[in-house]
Design an enzyme around this catalytic site. Structure first.
Site, short mmCIF file in Angstrom:
data_model
loop_
_atom_site.label_atom_id
_atom_site.label_comp_id
_atom_site.label_asym_id
_atom_site.label_seq_id
_atom_site.Cartn_x
_atom_site.Cartn_y
_atom_site.Cartn_z
CG ASP A 47 -1.70 1.24 1.51
OD1 ASP A 47 -2.33 1.18 0.58
OD2 ASP A 47 -1.65 1.93 2.72
CG PHE B 128 -5.41 2.33 -17.69
CD1 PHE B 128 -4.65 2.06 -19.22
CD2 PHE B 128 -6.45 1.20 -17.51
CE1 PHE B 128 -6.21 1.39 -20.14
CE2 PHE B 128 -6.92 -0.10 -18.29
CZ PHE B 128 -6.73 0.29 -19.80
CD GLU C 90 -2.31 2.50 -3.31
OE1 GLU C 90 -3.27 3.55 -3.97
OE2 GLU C 90 -1.82 2.35 -2.51
CB VAL D 39 5.62 2.08 -2.37
CG1 VAL D 39 5.33 0.72 -1.54
CG2 VAL D 39 5.51 2.71 -3.34
CG HIS E 119 -6.13 8.83 -13.04
ND1 HIS E 119 -6.82 8.42 -12.47
CD2 HIS E 119 -5.45 9.73 -12.36
CE1 HIS E 119 -6.30 8.24 -11.37
NE2 HIS E 119 -5.39 8.72 -11.11
#
Length: 581
Positions: A244, A308, A281, A246, A310
């Site tokens: 999560d 990608f 992430e 990073v 968004h």
């Protein structure tokens, strides 16, 4: 059995095990560590007292039967008899499925989730990505405020239930990825500061003081996090970890924590003889995250690609607020840049951030499968004011177009649970804090956050209300009825195509070609001998695909194969996959 704990600032440490107190001694040659022995079998309750203070749970607790504030319990991992031989499964050529145990079924347990694995096997996914499982206060929550980073949330079923789930998933040929949170711990039930410098004021994160990765004492903190990661992979036969946020791992040391972690995971993979994967992430737009260590990178095996998402989201919905602003100016061009280059922000100016952002991807040495592509995730749904999915605003045809671009694209696809049938149930932000003041602070904070964007307080779901969680549970009657059954069949067809058509697994970003028309709202992709065409507009369009003799492999609405001119007549809000000779 032997008990040990790191408490470098304590003068005395005592172990309370099954009601009996034992004085621990300093461990020779291990600064700050205390050790001792006591009779204890699987399930034995214990905790540690520092300098005569209250008995606290073990920072490395494998089980918290009574929640984060209770005593720890011994777990004998050898007691579980694994049933399924498993050689492992890496992330290359994978299709992932993000799943939240607490809302995947109304029961909200690992055993009930395991009962739905046949659905995932029929869908064709290769890995299920479980959202965080570490204990947190109360029964229901997203899991990102967990504590006890070696334990499994008891209301989900505890350690044995996770083993049963992994065993069952492997029996279906499905790997398991676990979401772990190393960048912060929950504010409630977190006793780590009492034991040592697990946090530092040197850096700050959105959640307060940062986890100590580079200040004095950080060697042991890093070992704590890495030990937890390896325990999931070894003791539970997990196939990979999703890391999560990073970008919130504040680390100024020469060897970054992620590099140290990836080294340890690769070494464990070699020892176990099966592939193990790390998926980050990150919002940094930095390909060095997934660049091998030998080439100067951090060695993480894959990362989420929000760019990608968004671009595709803007092309489908027209939304332009917040971080969508940069993508919304020309969404089809943004989508084209992302599909062919990896990132949209590759050193370009980000209006949302007010600065340049990202770094170019070296397409010659970075395979596309190192990036995960998705149309929805828990963040992109749950962080909306009302937790509304794309299905709340888009027609089934547009959902089909989104699926076509994601599942035939160059990135490793990931689905968010229920997406595959266009679930109408929202996925909202919910908590179950047992501390009344914290619960009220979260409630007020949520309402204040969205009031700034024009939402009325009464329209924001109460995170603490049980009804908010209940609304977020999947409705398993939906995939049996249209239009959901039709959407589900489309997902299955696309995943099967991805598995059988080698061109869809080509990791070379440089080989991919795109064409599009912003005004007429069509987009086309060429991947080897395959052509993928989508029309998100409200009128039928002619899409020039080129090539002769193309045949239709799959189509959302009936279409006729292109004639000699290579032009495909594509209905409104529709898509098709074609093959050329």
């Amino acid at each position: 059995m032997e008990f040990e704990v790191w408490a470098p600032e304590a003068e005395h440490v005592a172990l309370l095990c099954e009601g009996v107190t034992h004085a621990l001694e300093r461990a020779g040659g291990r600064a700050g560590w205390w050790t001792g022995e006591a009779e204890a079998a699987d399930g034995a309750r214990y905790g540690f007292s520092l300098d005569g203070g209250p008995v606290l749970p073990d920072p490395r607790s494998r089980r918290q039967p009574d929640g984060p504030d209770g005593l720890s319990a011994v777990v004998d991992h050898d007691r579980y008899a694994w049933r399924t031989p498993w050689a492992g499964r890496g992330v290359r050529d994978a299709v992932l499925y993000e799943l939240h145990v607490g809302t995947y079924t109304p029961q909200g347990t690992l055993d009930s989730a395991a009962g739905r694995l046949d659905h995932l096997a029929e869908l064709g996914v290769t890995h299920v990505e479980l959202m965080p499982l570490c204990p947190f206060p109360g029964r229901h929550g997203w899991g990102y405020e967990g504590v006890s980073l070696w334990a499994v949330h008891e209301p989900y079923g505890g350690p044995e239930a996770l083993k049963r789930f992994v065993d069952a998933a492997h029996a279906h040929g499905i790997g398991v990825v676990l979401d772990v949170v190393h960048n912060h711990l929950g504010p409630s039930g977190n006793y780590l500061p009492a034991f040592g410098p697990y946090f530092t004021d040197t850096h700050h994160t959105p959640w307060g003081a940062a986890v100590n990765l580079d200040a004095p004492g950080s060697d042991e903190v890093r070992a704590y996090l890495i030990g937890s990661a390896l325990a999931w992979l070894r003791d539970y036969r997990i196939d990979g970890l999703r890391l999560d946020a990073v970008h919130a791992l504040c680390d100024t040391r020469a060897c970054h924590f992620l590099e140290e972690l990836s080294t340890a995971v690769d070494e464990l993979s070699a020892e176990l003889g099966r592939p193990l994967s790390l998926i980050a992430e990150s919002d940094q737009g930095d390909p060095r995250t997934v660049t091998p260590r030998a080439e100067g990178g951090l060695g993480v095996h894959a990362q989420w690609n929000d760019d990608f998402h968004h671009a595709l989201h803007c092309a489908l919905t027209g939304e332009s607020h917040g971080y969508y602003e940069d993508f919304a100016r020309a969404p089809f061009a943004a989508l084209a840049k992302t599909l062919t280059g990896g990132f949209f922000h590759d050193g370009t100016y980000s209006t949302f951030r007010g600065r340049r952002h990202g770094r170019p991807v070296d397409k010659a040495r970075t395979p596309a499968y190192r990036f995960l592509g998705y149309t929805q995730t828990h963040d992109q749904v749950g962080n909306r004011a009302q937790g509304d999915r794309l299905s709340a605003a888009l027609s089934p045809g547009l959902l089909a177009c989104a699926a076509a671009l994601t599942l035939t694209g160059p990135f490793t696809p990931m689905l968010f649970m229920g997406e595959e049938w266009g679930a109408t149930t929202p996925w909202q932000f919910f908590t179950d804090h047992t501390d009344p003041e914290l619960a009220e602070a979260v409630r007020r904070g949520r309402r204040r956050e969205f009031a700034a964007h024009g939402w009325a307080e009464e329209d924001i779901p109460d995170p603490q209300s049980p009804a908010t969680r209940d609304r977020s549970c999947l409705d398993w009657a939906e995939p049996l009825t249209d239009p959901h059954a039709r959407v589900l069949a489309w997902y299955r067809e696309l995943i099967a195509l991805r598995r059988t058509r080698g061109d869809l697994l080509d990791p070379d970003l440089a080989a991919l070609r795109v064409a599009y028309d912003e005004e007429r709202r069509w987009f086309a992709v060429r991947r080897g001998d395959l052509r993928i065409a989508v029309n998100v507009g409200k009128e039928a369009v002619d899409v020039p695909l080129g090539g002769r003799g193309a045949r239709v492999l799959a189509a959302w609405e009936p279409v006729t194969a292109p004639g000699p001119d290579g032009v495909l007549r594509l209905p409104a809000e529709s898509c098709a996959v074609l093959a050329t000779p």
